[in-house]
Design a protein around this motif. Structure first.
Motif, PDB file in Angstrom:
ATOM      1  N   LEU A 100       0.822  -1.211   0.000  1.00 19.09           N
ATOM      2  CA  LEU A 100       0.000   0.000   0.000  1.00 19.09           C
ATOM      3  C   LEU A 100       0.856   1.261   0.000  1.00 19.09           C
ATOM      4  O   LEU A 100       0.536   2.247  -0.676  1.00 19.09           O
ATOM      5  CB  LEU A 100      -0.938  -0.009   1.207  1.00 19.09           C
ATOM      6  N   ALA A 101       1.957   1.232   0.743  1.00 17.48           N
ATOM      7  CA  ALA A 101       2.850   2.393   0.783  1.00 17.48           C
ATOM      8  C   ALA A 101       3.490   2.644  -0.577  1.00 17.48           C
ATOM      9  O   ALA A 101       3.624   3.795  -1.016  1.00 17.48           O
ATOM     10  CB  ALA A 101       3.925   2.189   1.849  1.00 17.48           C
ATOM     11  N   GLN A 102       3.868   1.569  -1.276  1.00 15.42           N
ATOM     12  CA  GLN A 102       4.471   1.729  -2.598  1.00 15.42           C
ATOM     13  C   GLN A 102       3.437   2.162  -3.629  1.00 15.42           C
ATOM     14  O   GLN A 102       3.718   2.958  -4.524  1.00 15.42           O
ATOM     15  CB  GLN A 102       5.131   0.418  -3.035  1.00 15.42           C
ATOM     16  N   ILE A 103       2.225   1.664  -3.501  1.00 15.51           N
ATOM     17  CA  ILE A 103       1.130   2.098  -4.373  1.00 15.51           C
ATOM     18  C   ILE A 103       0.915   3.602  -4.219  1.00 15.51           C
ATOM     19  O   ILE A 103       0.709   4.323  -5.204  1.00 15.51           O
ATOM     20  CB  ILE A 103      -0.158   1.320  -4.051  1.00 15.51           C
ATOM     21  N   ALA A 104       0.959   4.077  -2.982  1.00 11.95           N
ATOM     22  CA  ALA A 104       0.772   5.508  -2.720  1.00 11.95           C
ATOM     23  C   ALA A 104       1.834   6.336  -3.434  1.00 11.95           C
ATOM     24  O   ALA A 104       1.543   7.415  -3.970  1.00 11.95           O
ATOM     25  CB  ALA A 104       0.810   5.771  -1.214  1.00 11.95           C
ATOM     26  N   LEU A 105       3.052   5.846  -3.456  1.00  8.05           N
ATOM     27  CA  LEU A 105       4.128   6.565  -4.157  1.00  8.05           C
ATOM     28  C   LEU A 105       3.848   6.653  -5.653  1.00  8.05           C
ATOM     29  O   LEU A 105       3.980   7.718  -6.264  1.00  8.05           O
ATOM     30  CB  LEU A 105       5.459   5.858  -3.926  1.00  8.05           C
ATOM     31  N   LEU A 106       3.444   5.552  -6.245  1.00  7.86           N
ATOM     32  CA  LEU A 106       3.232   5.520  -7.694  1.00  7.86           C
ATOM     33  C   LEU A 106       1.970   6.271  -8.115  1.00  7.86           C
ATOM     34  O   LEU A 106       1.862   6.689  -9.274  1.00  7.86           O
ATOM     35  CB  LEU A 106       3.181   4.071  -8.181  1.00  7.86           C
ATOM     36  N   LEU A 107       1.036   6.456  -7.213  1.00  6.86           N
ATOM     37  CA  LEU A 107      -0.172   7.230  -7.546  1.00  6.86           C
ATOM     38  C   LEU A 107       0.154   8.699  -7.806  1.00  6.86           C
ATOM     39  O   LEU A 107      -0.641   9.406  -8.445  1.00  6.86           O
ATOM     40  CB  LEU A 107      -1.198   7.121  -6.420  1.00  6.86           C
ATOM     41  N   CYS A 108       1.307   9.151  -7.332  1.00  8.51           N
ATOM     42  CA  CYS A 108       1.730  10.534  -7.591  1.00  8.51           C
ATOM     43  C   CYS A 108       3.054  10.566  -8.346  1.00  8.51           C
ATOM     44  O   CYS A 108       3.843  11.502  -8.190  1.00  8.51           O
ATOM     45  CB  CYS A 108       1.840  11.318  -6.282  1.00  8.51           C
ATOM     46  N   HIS A 109       3.281   9.560  -9.149  1.00  4.32           N
ATOM     47  CA  HIS A 109       4.510   9.513  -9.940  1.00  4.32           C
ATOM     48  C   HIS A 109       4.547  10.671 -10.926  1.00  4.32           C
ATOM     49  O   HIS A 109       3.506  11.182 -11.349  1.00  4.32           O
ATOM     50  CB  HIS A 109       4.601   8.183 -10.688  1.00  4.32           C
ATOM     51  N   ARG A 110       5.731  11.072 -11.332  1.00  6.49           N
ATOM     52  CA  ARG A 110       5.874  12.209 -12.244  1.00  6.49           C
ATOM     53  C   ARG A 110       5.332  11.905 -13.639  1.00  6.49           C
ATOM     54  O   ARG A 110       4.990  12.826 -14.385  1.00  6.49           O
ATOM     55  CB  ARG A 110       7.334  12.634 -12.348  1.00  6.49           C
TER      56      ARG A 110
END
Length: 237
Positions: free
Chosen positions: A134-144
């Protein structure tokens, strides 16, 4: 070929070759290798731990080798979507996979690699120990990259439909994923706000926004372009 999985001395080389085949360039090769892999896992439940461990070994050994890592992500997706791993095996495997996958995609500019990571990452949610995923998903949801944000949101939504007990707030999170225009390049602040709300709902800390300071460019010296030949040389002609 898959019977060789039971010979530990051949396993690392076999698994690496199988992974590359699953990500092959020809449809016939991909279909044959994928079918062999899934059939073996279905028929040999007692080998799941061994196969999962070997996939992790390939991921570690071929760190940043995209020729192997991209098809490996596809191989992990095949495993997680076609077989039922025991909870203990699944928790251990997905935790290690997410940790190594994060190292692989961090600062990566390979969009194909990033997009290949979103589906296996989402399928890690089927196991109770899913906070790292879930933490990694959160990062990719705001990927550049907008395509990566959109791909992650779509894959996350599909996983929540498939594993509707993955998180207690599944319905509300699904609503945010469905109504947000994740690929919008002009509303990054709004997207980040929605992502942070999802983090609150799933019980993970929102990623911190990194603030970088741009250094002023150094002024060119007076002699920088003192001749036409120098200018041509700098332009690469």
């Amino acid at each position: 070929m898959m019977c060789l999985v039971e010979a530990p001395e051949y396993l690392p080389s076999l698994m690496r070759g199988l992974v590359v085949s699953i990500g092959g360039l020809t449809e016939s090769l991909v279909k044959a290798s994928s079918s062999a892999f899934v059939d073996y896992l279905v028929e040999h439940e007692d080998q799941h731990t061994l196969v999962c461990d070997s996939l992790i070994q390939v991921l570690e050994k071929d760190f940043k080798n995209d020729r192997v890592i991209v098809p490996l992500f596809k191989t992990v997706e095949l495993a997680l979507t076609n077989i039922i791993l025991e909870e203990e095996v699944g928790n251990s495997f997905t935790a290690e996979f997410v940790k190594l996958m994060k190292q692989e995609v961090t600062k990566s500019c390979n969009v194909a690699k990033l997009l290949a990571a979103v589906s296996p990452l989402s399928n890690c949610l089927q196991f109770p120990n899913n906070k790292l995923a879930l933490a990694q998903i959160a990062l990719l949801l705001c990927h550049r990259y907008p395509r990566v944000r959109k791909g992650m949101a779509d894959s996350f939504y599909t996983a929540l439909v498939t594993y509707d007990d993955a998180i207690p707030t599944c319905q509300e999170v699904s609503g945010i994923l469905e109504t947000t225009v994740w690929e919008d390049p002009n509303d990054i602040d709004g997207i980040r706000e929605k992502r942070n709300r999802i983090c609150e709902l799933v019980g993970v800390k929102p990623p911190k926004l990194l603030v970088t300071t741009k250094q002023a460019p150094k002024p060119a010296s007076v002699e920088a372009f003192d001749s036409y030949s120098d200018l041509v040389g700098r332009a690469g002609y």
